[in-house]
Design a protein around this motif. Sequence first.
Motif, mmCIF file in Angstrom:
data_model
loop_
_atom_site.group_PDB
_atom_site.id
_atom_site.type_symbol
_atom_site.label_atom_id
_atom_site.label_comp_id
_atom_site.label_asym_id
_atom_site.label_seq_id
_atom_site.Cartn_x
_atom_site.Cartn_y
_atom_site.Cartn_z
ATOM 1 N N THR A 201 20.967 10.825 101.521
ATOM 2 C CA THR A 201 19.749 11.193 100.799
ATOM 3 C C THR A 201 19.106 9.966 100.163
ATOM 4 O OG1 THR A 201 20.718 13.363 100.347
ATOM 5 C CG2 THR A 201 18.799 12.717 99.044
ATOM 6 N N VAL B 14 13.048 17.997 102.987
ATOM 7 C CA VAL B 14 14.123 17.541 102.093
ATOM 8 C C VAL B 14 13.642 17.500 100.647
ATOM 9 C CG1 VAL B 14 15.763 15.701 101.565
ATOM 10 C CG2 VAL B 14 15.172 16.196 103.964
ATOM 11 N N LEU C 210 24.291 16.840 96.036
ATOM 12 C CA LEU C 210 24.465 15.540 96.666
ATOM 13 C C LEU C 210 25.923 15.137 96.519
ATOM 14 C CD1 LEU C 210 21.192 13.755 95.492
ATOM 15 C CD2 LEU C 210 21.569 15.270 97.447
#
Length: 287
Positions: free
Chosen positions: A149, A168, A179
């Motif tokens: 990410t 996203v 995450l």
Amino acid sequence: MITLGEVTLHRVVEQTTPIFDPLAFFPGLTPELMAEDAAAHPNEWLDAATGLLNLPIQSYIVRTPHHTVLVDTCVGNHKRRPTRPFWNMRDDDTWPRNLAKLGFQVEDIDYVLCTHLHVDHVGWNTRLENGRWVPTFPKARYVFSKGETEHWQAEHAREPLPLFEDSVLPILEAGRAELVADDHQLGDHLRLTPTPGHTPHHVALEIGRGAVPEAVLSGDLIHSPIQLRHPELTMRVDSDPAQVVATRRRFLDCHCETRALLCTAHFPAPSVGRVEKAGRGYRLVAD
């Protein structure tokens, strides 16, 4: 459906139309090798009618006793993809219809896991609602590699990326993302394993409660059966070609030993099998 003890696996297919010129897709592929391998394995990875790659676009659903997990979300609808005409502004209900045929609704998904953040693995993360991109799966947490990410966040800051913006970023802004580390454990039955090279933090998903997995979802570590026979073949957007080749060989060698069921993202149906060594390469044997 595939049953592995307490876990079931289901394939959700979005597209089976042959796409991509193989010589452009695999920069190291020569016309001679292509012809030789296609003759030995007719209509397997190369569509004889069009000369294009047989490269299905599909997701997997993994059901454990505790969670229903969707792995990768294909291309999606209404997404601006001008460099990919066959995916640009799709308006196609194949994926949601196939999801429903398997007995699932979007409300049933507890987690969405993306092996990496490429266009054909994030598309159904979001849907268009009143001109805004919103999470498709109303109850789900979205599991992304933290490193993956952050890599694409930095790329998006340098030059806007449509797929990050529409598939996203809305998940991050909605506070729906988790995450995680590249070796994250998700419940008792699922764990990520780092498989870098196609993207910097690409991950595979191992399934099974013990130390030795019963199955593994390989994502885009391997795109096509020809890469089993010729593991040195890289794909045009691999972020680190040398790394992905080393990762692929290490991964395949490992699962020749574990005998885990290999579940591929883009192999033609049935897409799954047990990997074995075959000369200098490998082969996938139907289970």
